[in-house]
Structure formats: structure tokens, C-alpha cells
Write an enzyme that holds these catalytic residues in place. Sequence first.
Site, PDB file in Angstrom:
ATOM      1  CE  LYS A 299      -1.500   2.544   3.203  1.00 34.32           C
ATOM      2  NZ  LYS A 299      -2.828   2.589   3.836  1.00 34.32           N
TER       3      LYS A 299
ATOM      4  NE  ARG B 205      -5.589   0.477   6.505  1.00 35.00           N
ATOM      5  CZ  ARG B 205      -4.566   1.060   7.076  1.00 35.00           C
ATOM      6  NH1 ARG B 205      -4.717   2.132   7.841  1.00 35.00           N
ATOM      7  NH2 ARG B 205      -3.345   0.598   6.885  1.00 35.00           N
TER       8      ARG B 205
ATOM      9  CD  GLN C 178      -9.653   8.023   9.335  1.00 41.92           C
ATOM     10  OE1 GLN C 178      -9.401   8.146   8.143  1.00 41.92           O
ATOM     11  NE2 GLN C 178     -10.417   7.036   9.801  1.00 41.92           N
TER      12      GLN C 178
ATOM     13  CG  MET D 217      -7.810   6.019  16.041  1.00 38.54           C
ATOM     14  SD  MET D 217      -7.570   4.239  16.191  1.00 38.54           S
ATOM     15  CE  MET D 217      -7.787   3.727  14.500  1.00 38.54           C
ATOM     16  N   GLY D 218      -3.661   8.381  15.635  1.00 34.35           N
ATOM     17  CA  GLY D 218      -2.948   9.374  14.844  1.00 34.35           C
ATOM     18  C   GLY D 218      -1.476   9.117  14.581  1.00 34.35           C
TER      19      GLY D 218
ATOM     20  CG  ASP E  97       0.876   7.941  10.379  1.00 32.38           C
ATOM     21  OD1 ASP E  97       1.442   8.958  10.821  1.00 32.38           O
ATOM     22  OD2 ASP E  97       0.129   7.975   9.377  1.00 32.38           O
TER      23      ASP E  97
ATOM     24  CE  LYS F 119       2.235  12.118  11.889  1.00 36.82           C
ATOM     25  NZ  LYS F 119       1.145  11.694  10.997  1.00 36.82           N
TER      26      LYS F 119
END
Length: 324
Positions: A76, A119, A147, A229-230, A232, A236
Site C-alpha cells: 500500500k 479501513r 478521519q 489513531m494518529g 504513524d 508523533k
Amino acid sequence: MTDTVFRATRQPADAPVLILESESASLIDADLALQAAREAFLASTIGTAFPVVIGHASANRFTLKSGSAGDLVGVKIGSYWPGNDKMAIPRHNSTIMLLSPETGRLAAVVEAGTANAYRTAAADALAVDTLARPDAHTLTVIGTGRQARYEVRAVTRVRPIQQVFVVGRRPDAAREFARAVTTDTGLPAEPAETRSAVAAADIVVTATTARHPLFDAAWIAPGTHISAMGADGPGKQELPPELYNRARLFCDLPDQSSTIGEFQHAGTADLTPLGAVLNGAAEGRRSPHDITVFDSSGFALQDLTLAAALLRRYAATHNPQEYP
């Protein structure tokens, strides 16, 4: 789990399938995304996800996430082009490429910007459904971007949410987001100050690009579930490390989470893969008083199972005689 779970389509090996954004956006829905997420997390215990490659092109950023499981092999490419705002198109996009497991030839290309938002939110819903208290009914979301809206929709499908609190950097954005939540879900939603919103929450979802903790660990009440969820990428951070001594920690992939995810700030803390909870190899929530934290750094098997599901739906739509 057998390899047949991962069979994507019956297209000949020499005829790659191309699904563009408009088509994949019309095919995706929350049920398909959640089922694909469940398959991906179960596959994470038997498949392989390879280290993430991060690339830059001037002010733009892209990542490559690759993996394999059963008949699924591919990569991906997630892109972040901030200048897209000027053209009124999303800054984020996602393109998934599946390879033939027999030949390595290109089998399919799926442009999946909208599907990727589903997803990511589906991973959150899966974690909430697995780890949050069954009676959790107050949701606090920190972040007011695109998001975050998908996250709220996904969580409200798996828990009896009665109240949503919205925390944002800008009051006007928080008000607008709260109105959108009510429109989407029919639930009461309101902007709130961070401390009171976090303290009142049964579930906290963070969906930001933050590089510093968003709240104080002491504000989290016993029994709360947090989905981060943030994070990546290196640097961060959304959660306070002080929280980890009070919580049970779960993630998608421990090695990846501790490298580019939220738990890069957790030191040597014990991390449990969500897939191990789903297949019964590890415990999830042990008591109503547990604080549970799930870090979603995002891994390739999520994208591969999503692409496979979209391809199956695409084939059923275009060749219904093969899929009675």
C-alpha cells in the site's frame, strides 16, 4: 484460517484489475471494512508485515507498507500532499497493489482514498468492540479532521453511545464537527474542554497529527478505553506516557507500534497484539476497572484484506453470474 479467506478475485493472472477512486468509494461500506479489518488482525498472527518505508518529495510525504498472508501479497502506498487543499481534493490518498502469489506479476491496483478512511476507522471499531466495556456509552473524540468523523461513525456502531464530546484546537471547528456528528448519527454531540471531556468519557478516540500529549494521564477514569489513531511516524505522539503504568496496552503490530506508532514513547512496556486477543491467545479486558489503550499505526495486511474484499465486491457487481 485458510488461504481461501485471502482469495481476491477470479481474474486471469495476465489481466490486472484496476479500480479507481470513484469505484472503490462506491463499493466500500462500514460492514465490509469491519470484516476486512477482522480478517487482517487475525492474519497478523500468521502472516508477515514488513518494515514501513517513509519517503519525501519536497513538502509531500508518502509511505510504503507491504506484507503477505496466504494468497495475498502486495503493498500500500499512502500519500500526503498538503497542497491538494488548493485544488479542493483530499490531502491523503491510498493506492493498494496486489501481486500474483504464483508469478509476482501485477494482479490488481485499487485506488482507495475513501476506503482507507473506512479501513482505519474499522480498526478502531474492532478494538473498541474487543476491549471497551460493553456498557460504554460516552465517547470523547479529540480531533476534528476528516478521519475523526469516520472514527465516530465506526465506534457508534459497536457500542451503545449516548453522548459524544468533541475536543478541537479551534472552537468553530469543534462546533461544526459536533453538528456533523449529530447529522451523521442522530446522537447529541457538543464541543467540550479537554479535561472535562476526557474525564467523562468511557471511550476516548484521538485522531490528530499531534507531536505532544493531548491530555493529562490523571484525567483518565478507571474503566476507560482509549484508541489512539494518529501516530504513524517518528515523533508523533497523542498520549501521555504516564498513562502506561495504569493501563493495559494493545496495538496492531508491537514492533511497528514501538517504532513509528504511539508506543514509540512507551519504553519497554508490554504490548499485546489485538490479533492475539481475537484468536484467544491473549487476554483483553480483565475487569470493568481496567484502562485499555489501543494504538493503531496501520499495517499492510489491513490494506491487502481490504483490497481483496473490494475486488470480490467489484467482481460480484460486474460478473454476477460467477457470484450467485
